[in-house]
Design a protein around this motif. Structure first.
Motif, PDB file in Angstrom:
ATOM      1  N   GLN A  24      -6.794  60.191 -31.245  1.00  0.00           N
ATOM      2  CA  GLN A  24      -7.048  59.564 -32.539  1.00  0.00           C
ATOM      3  C   GLN A  24      -8.533  59.404 -32.819  1.00  0.00           C
ATOM      4  N   ALA A  25      -9.315  58.996 -31.815  1.00  0.00           N
ATOM      5  CA  ALA A  25     -10.744  58.763 -32.022  1.00  0.00           C
ATOM      6  C   ALA A  25     -11.477  60.041 -32.412  1.00  0.00           C
ATOM      7  N   LEU A  26     -11.157  61.145 -31.759  1.00  0.00           N
ATOM      8  CA  LEU A  26     -11.834  62.407 -32.065  1.00  0.00           C
ATOM      9  C   LEU A  26     -11.484  62.900 -33.468  1.00  0.00           C
ATOM     10  N   GLN A  27     -10.251  62.677 -33.894  1.00  0.00           N
ATOM     11  CA  GLN A  27      -9.880  63.031 -35.263  1.00  0.00           C
ATOM     12  C   GLN A  27     -10.564  62.113 -36.276  1.00  0.00           C
ATOM     13  N   ALA A  28     -10.730  60.853 -35.903  1.00  0.00           N
ATOM     14  CA  ALA A  28     -11.348  59.889 -36.817  1.00  0.00           C
ATOM     15  C   ALA A  28     -12.777  60.272 -37.185  1.00  0.00           C
ATOM     16  N   VAL A  29     -13.464  60.992 -36.289  1.00  0.00           N
ATOM     17  CA  VAL A  29     -14.839  61.399 -36.588  1.00  0.00           C
ATOM     18  C   VAL A  29     -14.914  62.834 -37.104  1.00  0.00           C
ATOM     19  N   ILE A 180     -15.770  58.616 -24.171  1.00  0.00           N
ATOM     20  CA  ILE A 180     -15.674  59.257 -25.485  1.00  0.00           C
ATOM     21  C   ILE A 180     -17.074  59.436 -26.078  1.00  0.00           C
ATOM     22  N   ALA A 181     -17.942  58.444 -25.916  1.00  0.00           N
ATOM     23  CA  ALA A 181     -19.307  58.566 -26.439  1.00  0.00           C
ATOM     24  C   ALA A 181     -20.037  59.742 -25.791  1.00  0.00           C
ATOM     25  N   GLN A 182     -19.898  59.909 -24.474  1.00  0.00           N
ATOM     26  CA  GLN A 182     -20.570  61.014 -23.788  1.00  0.00           C
ATOM     27  C   GLN A 182     -19.960  62.363 -24.195  1.00  0.00           C
ATOM     28  N   PHE A 183     -18.652  62.393 -24.408  1.00  0.00           N
ATOM     29  CA  PHE A 183     -18.010  63.626 -24.873  1.00  0.00           C
ATOM     30  C   PHE A 183     -18.505  63.977 -26.277  1.00  0.00           C
ATOM     31  N   LEU A 184     -18.607  62.978 -27.153  1.00  0.00           N
ATOM     32  CA  LEU A 184     -19.121  63.221 -28.498  1.00  0.00           C
ATOM     33  C   LEU A 184     -20.542  63.771 -28.439  1.00  0.00           C
ATOM     34  N   SER A 185     -21.335  63.282 -27.509  1.00  0.00           N
ATOM     35  CA  SER A 185     -22.695  63.788 -27.345  1.00  0.00           C
ATOM     36  C   SER A 185     -22.676  65.260 -26.944  1.00  0.00           C
ATOM     37  N   LEU A 186     -21.793  65.622 -25.997  1.00  0.00           N
ATOM     38  CA  LEU A 186     -21.670  67.034 -25.600  1.00  0.00           C
ATOM     39  C   LEU A 186     -21.238  67.905 -26.779  1.00  0.00           C
ATOM     40  N   LEU A 187     -20.409  67.341 -27.645  1.00  0.00           N
ATOM     41  CA  LEU A 187     -19.920  68.081 -28.811  1.00  0.00           C
ATOM     42  C   LEU A 187     -20.977  68.184 -29.910  1.00  0.00           C
ATOM     43  N   GLY A 188     -22.068  67.443 -29.765  1.00  0.00           N
ATOM     44  CA  GLY A 188     -23.103  67.440 -30.790  1.00  0.00           C
ATOM     45  C   GLY A 188     -22.796  66.538 -31.957  1.00  0.00           C
ATOM     46  N   THR A 189     -21.873  65.616 -31.754  1.00  0.00           N
ATOM     47  CA  THR A 189     -21.461  64.693 -32.817  1.00  0.00           C
ATOM     48  C   THR A 189     -22.441  63.531 -32.892  1.00  0.00           C
ATOM     49  N   ARG A 190     -23.006  63.329 -34.058  1.00  0.00           N
ATOM     50  CA  ARG A 190     -23.934  62.227 -34.281  1.00  0.00           C
ATOM     51  C   ARG A 190     -23.324  61.295 -35.293  1.00  0.00           C
ATOM     52  N   LEU A 191     -23.146  60.041 -34.887  1.00  0.00           N
ATOM     53  CA  LEU A 191     -22.578  59.038 -35.783  1.00  0.00           C
ATOM     54  C   LEU A 191     -23.695  58.143 -36.298  1.00  0.00           C
TER      55      LEU A 191
END
Length: 193
Positions: A24-29, A180-191
């Motif tokens: 759910q979190a990954l879809q939310a972003v 999840i925050a570290q995975f988002l960083s690997l994905l290049g996701t910036r919130l």
């Protein structure tokens, strides 16, 4: 931010929080998460289990939820995905016996694509041979497998995560914020808030 296509490998009695929360979190972003399970198709479900830490020598287990799969495992083309997500629970102990599961994981490892694994998810990574030389966390009971796979077991707090190259791992679901925050960083996701 470009949305990423993420493949999530699940199975019956995978850990409920470790499936539901990142899905759910990954879809939310804005990312696409395709949940698949060997032997099952889109619309089928896996039964999850809730693991809790209640002061016993190991975690307790209770029935979880029915988690609906979004895609067919047999149709998976690993090259069409940007990253891999491997939840824990009991599912990894038998998913690692499936040759196609191992081939899928090996694709992500060889390609250097982001891989996020939590808890017993490291069992699949170890069986696929993608941990050599990596610093990897997992549920403490998985330490022997992580080390036999040539990785350096990261002894970290249950609410922490560790990133080594394309790999982010954590010991269990209390680590979701860090993992999840570290995975988002690997994905290049910036919130931005």
């Amino acid at each position: 931010m470009a949305a990423k296509n993420i493949l999530m490998l699940v199975g019956d009695f995978g850990e409920d929080y470790e499936i539901m929360v990142p899905f759910q979190a990954l879809q939310a972003v804005g990312h696409q998460v395709h949940a698949v399970c060997p032997g099952k198709k889109a619309g089928d479900y896996v039964m999850t289990a809730i693991h809790d830490f209640e002061g016993h020598q190991t975690y307790s287990e209770k029935p979880g939820h029915r988690f609906a799969l979004t895609h067919d495992f047999d149709a998976v083309q690993p090259a069409s995905y940007d990253a891999l997500l491997v939840p824990g629970g009991r599912a990894p102990e038998y998913l690692r016996l499936n040759p196609k599961v191992l081939e899928v994981v090996q694709h992500f490892g060889k390609a250097g694509k982001p891989i996020a694994a939590i808890c017993h998810g490291a069992q699949i990574l170890a069986a696929a041979g993608v941990l050599e030389g990596k610093r990897c966390s997992a549920y403490p009971a998985c330490r022997p497998e992580v080390e036999q796979a040539g990785a350096h077991f990261a002894e970290i707090e249950v609410n922490a995560a560790v990133t080594d190259g394309n790999l982010v791992t954590a010991p269990a679901w209390p680590a979701h914020p860090a993992w999840i925050a570290q995975f988002l960083s690997l994905l290049g996701t910036r919130l931005t808030l």
